[in-house]
Design an enzyme around this catalytic site. Structure first.
Site, PDB file in Angstrom:
ATOM      1  N   GLU A  91       0.810  -1.220   0.000  1.00 55.70           N
ATOM      2  CA  GLU A  91       0.000   0.000   0.000  1.00 55.70           C
ATOM      3  C   GLU A  91       0.845   1.271   0.000  1.00 55.70           C
ATOM      4  OE1 GLU A  91      -3.127   0.371  -0.353  1.00 55.70           O
ATOM      5  OE2 GLU A  91      -3.859  -1.677  -0.138  1.00 55.70           O
ATOM      6  N   GLU A 122       7.629 -22.172   7.111  1.00 54.31           N
ATOM      7  CA  GLU A 122       7.905 -21.342   8.284  1.00 54.31           C
ATOM      8  C   GLU A 122       8.899 -21.992   9.245  1.00 54.31           C
ATOM      9  OE1 GLU A 122       4.905 -21.731  11.835  1.00 54.31           O
ATOM     10  OE2 GLU A 122       3.788 -21.189  10.035  1.00 54.31           O
TER      11      GLU A 122
END
Length: 281
Positions: A91, A122
């Site tokens: 953004e 992960e």
């Protein structure tokens, strides 16, 4: 005395984020009851974030001078936490007109993991640092780990290596005294309590992470001069709505007619550049 019991002065690590929900028999509740319960829990998030503001402030005040010298922010996470980091980073270019290389979101498993789980990604303790080195990370940069549990190996491994190389580290977690926080120069511990659905950290923890990420990047961008008054004067003009919004900003600032303000905006490509050019004559 049991010789296997060792005394420690270190505060205990408690996985509050995985404790049992305060609610039970969820499947027996009405839709209205479920929604009201979730909303009640969500109201606790803003309070938890408020308590973390002093640590958020410390991190932002360390980031700003680094970015003025060309530094960047790297978000690192897995699952929901990783996706939120990528979301916030994505953004920044349209909102503040900054290059996409300034704030970078890295997620365990890469872009595939944005939509689909990547098995064991992960749990890799070295891949995170490898990805950072691929971006030529340096001591002007900042690494911010994001993990509700505070135990994600991908994140912890990267933060540990970053600290060894003199790079500023921060983190956002929902548990106190976590292994991830131990690798952070400035840990942000946002204790939102047990999730409505036990262990579902995409809920309160995810909401709180998004709030804190908003606070970090918005305050940093304001400090870097990317906002004027209260307006996104450096936003990218990527659609008609934003062109119209930018045009009205120029009208408010300069008092021009709509068509003239729009032409000025399109000529210069941003509200700030258009206003500066007009005032410069």
């Amino acid at each position: 005395m049991n010789s296997n019991i060792e005394k420690s002065d270190k505060p205990s690590f408690i996985k509050i984020s995985e404790q049992p929900s305060l609610y039970d028999d969820l499947e027996k509740k009405s839709v209205r009851e479920i929604l009201e319960d979730i909303n009640k829990e969500d109201q606790k998030v803003a309070i938890a974030v408020q308590k973390a503001i002093p640590q958020i402030e410390k991190l932002v005040t360390q980031i700003v001078p680094r970015m003025k010298q060309g530094g960047r922010i790297f978000y690192m996470g897995a699952g929901t936490s990783g996706r939120l980091g990528v979301l916030d980073a994505s953004e920044i270019p349209p909102t503040f007109g900054m290059p996409p290389t300034l704030i970078i979101g890295l997620i365990a498993g890469g872009d595939t993991a944005l939509r689909n789980p990547v098995e064991n990604a992960e749990d890799n303790t070295t891949r995170g640092w490898e990805e950072l080195t691929e971006h030529n990370i340096n001591d002007k940069d900042t690494v911010i780990g994001i993990a509700a549990s505070g135990t994600t190996p991908y994140v912890i491994g990267a933060m540990h290596a970053a600290r060894e190389h003199g790079i500023l580290t921060g983190c956002i977690t929902s548990n106190p005294n976590s292994p991830m926080a131990a690798e952070a120069d400035i840990p942000i511990e946002m204790i939102v309590g047990p999730e409505y659905v036990t262990g579902s950290s995409r809920m309160k923890s995810g909401t709180g992470q998004k709030m804190i990420l908003n606070m970090i990047t918005t305050s940093v961008m304001i400090q870097l001069g990317r906002v004027k008054g209260n307006k996104m004067v450096n936003m990218q003009l990527s659609n008609r709505k934003l062109v119209d919004r930018g045009t009205r900003m120029i009208i408010e600032e300069l008092g021009l007619e709509y068509d003239k303000a729009k032409a000025l905006l399109l000529m210069h490509g941003s509200v700030k550049k258009a206003i500066d050019a007009y005032k410069a004559g």
